[in-house]
Design a protein around this motif. Structure first.
Motif, PDB file in Angstrom:
ATOM      1  N   ILE B 320      38.670  42.459  43.414  1.00 42.52           N
ATOM      2  CA  ILE B 320      39.170  42.664  42.407  1.00 42.52           C
ATOM      3  C   ILE B 320      38.963  44.053  42.334  1.00 42.52           C
ATOM      4  N   GLU B 321      40.074  45.414  42.115  1.00 44.24           N
ATOM      5  CA  GLU B 321      39.874  46.811  41.661  1.00 44.24           C
ATOM      6  C   GLU B 321      40.649  46.842  40.832  1.00 44.24           C
ATOM      7  N   GLY B 322      40.318  47.302  39.208  1.00 42.06           N
ATOM      8  CA  GLY B 322      41.529  47.047  38.318  1.00 42.06           C
ATOM      9  C   GLY B 322      42.073  46.607  37.717  1.00 42.06           C
ATOM     10  N   THR B 323      43.386  46.199  37.888  1.00 41.26           N
ATOM     11  CA  THR B 323      43.556  45.071  37.585  1.00 41.26           C
ATOM     12  C   THR B 323      44.511  44.431  38.712  1.00 41.26           C
ATOM     13  N   HIS B 324      43.934  44.729  39.967  1.00 36.71           N
ATOM     14  CA  HIS B 324      44.594  44.767  41.487  1.00 36.71           C
ATOM     15  C   HIS B 324      44.108  43.827  42.521  1.00 36.71           C
ATOM     16  N   VAL B 325      44.454  43.024  42.569  1.00 37.46           N
ATOM     17  CA  VAL B 325      44.430  41.806  43.644  1.00 37.46           C
ATOM     18  C   VAL B 325      44.335  42.361  45.321  1.00 37.46           C
ATOM     19  N   TRP B 326      43.141  42.212  46.421  1.00 35.09           N
ATOM     20  CA  TRP B 326      43.283  42.071  47.263  1.00 35.09           C
ATOM     21  C   TRP B 326      42.718  42.063  48.155  1.00 35.09           C
ATOM     22  N   LEU B 327      43.322  41.255  49.485  1.00 32.53           N
ATOM     23  CA  LEU B 327      42.772  40.157  50.050  1.00 32.53           C
ATOM     24  C   LEU B 327      42.858  40.367  51.747  1.00 32.53           C
ATOM     25  N   ASN B 328      41.946  39.775  52.299  1.00 34.05           N
ATOM     26  CA  ASN B 328      41.397  40.302  53.357  1.00 34.05           C
ATOM     27  C   ASN B 328      41.664  39.498  54.145  1.00 34.05           C
ATOM     28  N   PRO B 329      42.722  39.301  55.312  1.00 34.85           N
ATOM     29  CA  PRO B 329      43.422  37.930  55.736  1.00 34.85           C
ATOM     30  C   PRO B 329      42.696  37.262  57.083  1.00 34.85           C
ATOM     31  N   LYS B 330      41.244  38.031  56.810  1.00 30.67           N
ATOM     32  CA  LYS B 330      40.372  37.552  58.112  1.00 30.67           C
ATOM     33  C   LYS B 330      39.466  36.003  57.939  1.00 30.67           C
ATOM     34  N   ALA B 331      40.203  34.823  58.336  1.00 29.76           N
ATOM     35  CA  ALA B 331      39.349  33.869  58.007  1.00 29.76           C
ATOM     36  C   ALA B 331      38.381  33.051  58.351  1.00 29.76           C
ATOM     37  N   TYR B 332      38.028  33.194  57.697  1.00 31.76           N
ATOM     38  CA  TYR B 332      36.156  31.934  57.705  1.00 31.76           C
ATOM     39  C   TYR B 332      36.744  30.629  58.407  1.00 31.76           C
ATOM     40  N   ALA B 333      35.500  29.800  58.908  1.00 31.39           N
ATOM     41  CA  ALA B 333      35.302  29.152  59.105  1.00 31.39           C
ATOM     42  C   ALA B 333      35.758  27.856  58.108  1.00 31.39           C
ATOM     43  N   GLU B 334      36.765  26.818  58.834  1.00 27.46           N
ATOM     44  CA  GLU B 334      36.561  26.410  58.064  1.00 27.46           C
ATOM     45  C   GLU B 334      35.414  25.560  56.505  1.00 27.46           C
ATOM     46  N   GLY B 335      35.847  25.217  55.692  1.00 29.89           N
ATOM     47  CA  GLY B 335      34.637  25.484  54.426  1.00 29.89           C
ATOM     48  C   GLY B 335      33.891  26.044  54.642  1.00 29.89           C
ATOM     49  N   THR B 336      33.593  27.277  54.915  1.00 29.77           N
ATOM     50  CA  THR B 336      32.282  28.510  54.704  1.00 29.77           C
ATOM     51  C   THR B 336      32.239  28.846  52.851  1.00 29.77           C
ATOM     52  N   GLU B 337      31.486  29.388  52.661  1.00 31.99           N
ATOM     53  CA  GLU B 337      31.711  28.969  50.776  1.00 31.99           C
ATOM     54  C   GLU B 337      31.244  30.597  50.697  1.00 31.99           C
ATOM     55  N   ARG B 338      32.557  31.323  49.906  1.00 34.30           N
ATOM     56  CA  ARG B 338      33.202  32.478  49.503  1.00 34.30           C
ATOM     57  C   ARG B 338      32.845  32.477  47.695  1.00 34.30           C
ATOM     58  N   PRO B 339      32.382  33.954  47.495  1.00 33.63           N
ATOM     59  CA  PRO B 339      31.570  34.405  46.516  1.00 33.63           C
ATOM     60  C   PRO B 339      32.721  33.812  45.521  1.00 33.63           C
ATOM     61  N   GLY B 340      33.864  34.551  45.520  1.00 33.65           N
ATOM     62  CA  GLY B 340      35.115  34.974  44.412  1.00 33.65           C
ATOM     63  C   GLY B 340      35.000  35.754  44.134  1.00 33.65           C
ATOM     64  N   ALA B 341      35.996  36.356  43.269  1.00 30.18           N
ATOM     65  CA  ALA B 341      36.139  37.521  42.340  1.00 30.18           C
ATOM     66  C   ALA B 341      36.520  36.972  41.214  1.00 30.18           C
ATOM     67  N   VAL B 342      35.156  38.403  40.631  1.00 31.45           N
ATOM     68  CA  VAL B 342      35.063  37.338  38.962  1.00 31.45           C
ATOM     69  C   VAL B 342      35.660  38.283  38.746  1.00 31.45           C
ATOM     70  N   ILE B 343      36.722  38.378  37.474  1.00 27.72           N
ATOM     71  CA  ILE B 343      37.813  39.042  36.610  1.00 27.72           C
ATOM     72  C   ILE B 343      36.888  38.772  35.440  1.00 27.72           C
ATOM     73  N   SER B 344      35.904  40.513  34.944  1.00 25.05           N
ATOM     74  CA  SER B 344      35.310  41.032  34.491  1.00 25.05           C
ATOM     75  C   SER B 344      36.885  41.267  32.615  1.00 25.05           C
ATOM     76  N   VAL B 345      36.133  40.582  31.800  1.00 21.27           N
ATOM     77  CA  VAL B 345      37.186  40.902  30.477  1.00 21.27           C
ATOM     78  C   VAL B 345      38.461  42.734  30.804  1.00 21.27           C
ATOM     79  N   VAL B 346      36.830  43.721  31.322  1.00 20.37           N
ATOM     80  CA  VAL B 346      37.861  44.656  31.281  1.00 20.37           C
ATOM     81  C   VAL B 346      39.822  44.565  32.548  1.00 20.37           C
ATOM     82  N   ASN B 347      39.478  44.001  33.052  1.00 16.80           N
ATOM     83  CA  ASN B 347      40.335  43.831  34.624  1.00 16.80           C
ATOM     84  C   ASN B 347      41.540  42.934  33.772  1.00 16.80           C
ATOM     85  N   ALA B 348      40.496  41.495  33.263  1.00 16.58           N
ATOM     86  CA  ALA B 348      41.927  40.751  32.726  1.00 16.58           C
ATOM     87  C   ALA B 348      43.213  42.014  31.815  1.00 16.58           C
TER      88      ALA B 348
END
Ligand code: HEM
Ligand code: FES
Lengths: 78, 349
Positions: B320-348
Motif C-alpha cells: 500500500i502506498e498512500g491509498t493506492h494498492v499495488w500488486l505483484n503478479p509473480k506467484a509464490y509456490a502454492e501455500g507460501t505464507e505472505r505478510p500481507g499489507a497493513v492498512i494504517s489509519v492514515v491510509n484508510a
C-alpha cells in the motif's frame, strides 16, 4: 450378427466385468486408492456404485498403483 | 473438501432448495397428467408420461445451463450454484423415465432386442423429414448418465479434475443433441409448432446469457494496468475493496483476488482448487476465504485450506502506498505464507 449387435454385446460384457470388479473393489480396494474414503458414510459407497461399474478400468489402474506403492513406497523428497 | 467425503456440507438452505426442486417436479408432472386427461383423454398413460417427463427435463436443463452465466452477471444468483449438481441428477432421473418408456413403447414389441431396434428400425440418416431422431436422444441420455454417475466429488478426485471438467463440458454437446432430437422428432409427429417455439426461445435465451457473461469476463481480463514499479502494478484504491471481501484483477494473464480482512490486504490466486470457482467473488467467513461456489476455504495469509484439508492456492505480494494498492503478479509456490499489507489509519482515510 449386425454391427450394432456386436457393439452392444461388447458394451454389455464390459459392464458385466464392471459389476464383478465393483463388488471386490468396494470390499477391498476403495479405501486404498483414496484416503478421503475413511470415515465416509454408507450413502457415499452406494452413490459411487454406478460410476465404479462404468469407470472400473480407471479404478483398477489406480488400485494396482496403490498396491505397488505399499510394497515399494515412493522415495520421500528431502 | 479433500479430507473425507462428508464433503460439501449440508445446511438448511440447501435442504430447502432440494425440497423446492422436488416439489416443483411433482407439481409439474401432476398438472401435466391432469391437463392431458381433461383435454386429450384418448392419450395412453405411456404417452402422457413420455411427454410430461421430456418437457420437464428440458425446462430443468435450461435452468441448469443458465445458472453459470447468471452468477457471472449478478452475484445474487450464487446460491443456485450450490446445488446445481442435484438439479442435474434430478434431470437425469426424469429423462431416464422418458427414454425408458419411449424404448418400451416403440421398440420392445418386436422380437428384436429393443436397443438394437432403436438403431436399426430407422436408418434414414440422410433424410431430414424422417431422421432417426431417437438415436440423438439416446446419445444425449448417455452423456447425462455419465455426468450424473460422476457428480460426486470422489470422481472429481479420482478421474482427475481435468478429465472430470472435460466430461462435464460435454453437457453442451448433449444440449445440442437434445435440440436436434426435439426439432427433428417434432416435425415427424406434431403439427402444433409450440414445441419448436419453446425450444427456439430457450436456446436463444441461453446463447444470449452466455454471450453477455462472456463479454464481461473478457473485458475484465483485458484491463491493462499502466503504472508499474519494481514488478508491482497499481490496481485500485484501498476503499474500492470492502471489508472481508475481495476484488479480482487479471494481471499478466494471472487472475488474482485481493482480499481485505482484519486491517490487512492479502492476495491469492483467484481459481479455487475444487472446480475453478472464482475465489475473488467469495467472502471471508471464520477467518477463511470461502469459495462462493461450494464453500472450500483458504487462509488469506498462506492460501492453505485449514487442517485437515490439503488444498493450496498460490499467494502474491501486495503493498500500500498512500491509498493506492499495488500488486505483484509473480506467484509464490502454492501455500507460501505472505505478510500481507497493513492498512494504517492514515491510509484508510
Ligand atoms: C434413449 C433416449 C431417448 C429416446 C428413445 C427418446 C424418444 C423420444 C420419442 C419416441 C419421442 C416422441 C414422443 C411422442 O410421441 O410424444 C420423443 C420426444 C421428445 N424427447 Fe426424447 N428420447 C430420448 C431421450 C431424450 C432426452 C435425453 C431428452 C432431453 C433432455 C429428450 C427430450 C424430448 C422432448 C422435449 C421431446 C418432445 C416432447 C415429447 O413429445 O415428448 N428425449 N423422444
Ligand atoms: S468450492 Fe467448488 S469451486 Fe470452489
Amino acid at each position: 450378427m449386425s454391427t450394432v449387435t456386436v457393439i452392444l454385446s461388447a458394451i454389455a460384457l464390459y459392464l458385466v466385468a464392471g459389476i464383478i470388479f465393483t463388488i471386490i473393489f468396494q470390499l477391498k480396494g476403495l479405501s486404498k486408492i483414496d484416503e478421503g474414503v475413511h470415515g465416509s458414510s454408507w450413502g457415499f459407497r452406494i452413490i459411487i456404485i454406478p460410476g465404479c461399474i462404468v469407470f472400473w478400468t480407471i479404478l483398477l489402474r489406480k488400485w494396482i498403483k496403490a498396491n505397488k506403492e505399499i510394497i515399494n513406497p515412493p522415495k520421500e523428497h528431502a | 473438501m479433500g479430507a473425507s467425503y462428508l464433503a460439501v456440507g449440508w445446511n438448511r438452505q440447501k435442504k430447502i432448495y432440494d425440497w423446492l426442486i422436488f416439489g416443483f417436479c411433482v407439481l409439474y408432472l401432476a398438472t401435466f397428467v391432469v391437463l392431458t386427461a381433461i383435454f386429450n383423454p384418448d392419450y395412453t398413460f405411456e404417452t402422457v408420461l413420455i411427454r410430461a417427463t421430456s418437457t420437464l427435463a428440458v425446462i430443468i436443463l435450461h435452468v441448469i445451463l443458465s445458472i453459470g452465466p447468471l452468477t457471472r452477471i449478478n452475484k445474487k444468483f450464487l446460491p443456485l450454484l450450490y446445488n446445481r449438481r442435484h438439479l442435474g441428477v434430478t434431470m437425469f432421473c426424469i429423462i431416464l423415465v422418458h427414454g425408458s418408456f419411449s424404448i418400451l413403447q416403440f421398440h420392445s414389441l418386436g422380437n428384436e432386442n429393443p436397443f438394437v431396434s432403436l438403431f436399426t428400425s430407422n436408418t434414414h440418416f440422410g433424410s431430414l423429414a424422417d431422421f432417426p431422431f431417437q438415436a440423438l436422444g439416446f446419445f444425449a441420455l448417455i452423456i447425462f448418465f455419465l455426468m450424473a454417475i460422476t457428480s460426486h466429488d470422489f470422481w472429481l478426485h479420482n478421474l482427475s479434475p481435468k478429465v472430470w471438467k472435460t466430461l462435464h463440458m460435454f453437457v453442451y454437446l448433449a444440449y445440442f443433441l437434445v435440440v436436434m432430437h426435439v426439432m427433428l422428432g417434432v416435425i415427424q409427429y406434431e403439427t402444433n409448432p409450440v414445441f419448436i417455439i419453446i425450444m427456439l426461445t430457450g436456446s436463444f435465451t441461453l446463447i444470449t446469457l452466455h454471450l453477455i457473461a462472456g463479454t464481461r469476463e473478457v473485458k475484465k481480463d483485458n484491463v491493462i494496468y499502466k503504472l508499474k514499479q519494481d514488478g508491482y502494478v497499481l490496481v485500485c484504491d484501498i476503499k474500492d475493496i470492502q471489508e472481508d471481501r475481495a476484488k479480482m484483477f487479471c494481471v499478466d494473464a494471472e487472475r488474482i483476488a485481493v482480499y481485505k480482512t482484519g486491517g490487512k490486504l492479502f492476495a491469492v490466486n483467484n481459481v479455487c482448487k475444487h472446480q475453478n470457482g472464482p475465489l475473488g467473488e467469495g467472502k471471508v467467513i471464520d477467518g477463511c476465504i470461502t469459495c462462493p461456489w461450494h464453500g472450500y476455504q483458504y487462509l488469506p495469509q498462506n492460501g492453505q485450506s485449514p487442517p485437515p484439508f490439503k488444498e493450496k492456492v498460490s499467494t502474491y505480494d501486495v503493498k500500500i502506498e498512500g491509498t493506492h494498492v499495488w500488486l505483484n503478479p509473480k506467484a509464490y509456490a502454492e501455500g507460501t505464507e505472505r505478510p500481507g499489507a497493513v492498512i494504517s489509519v492514515v491510509n484508510a482515510e
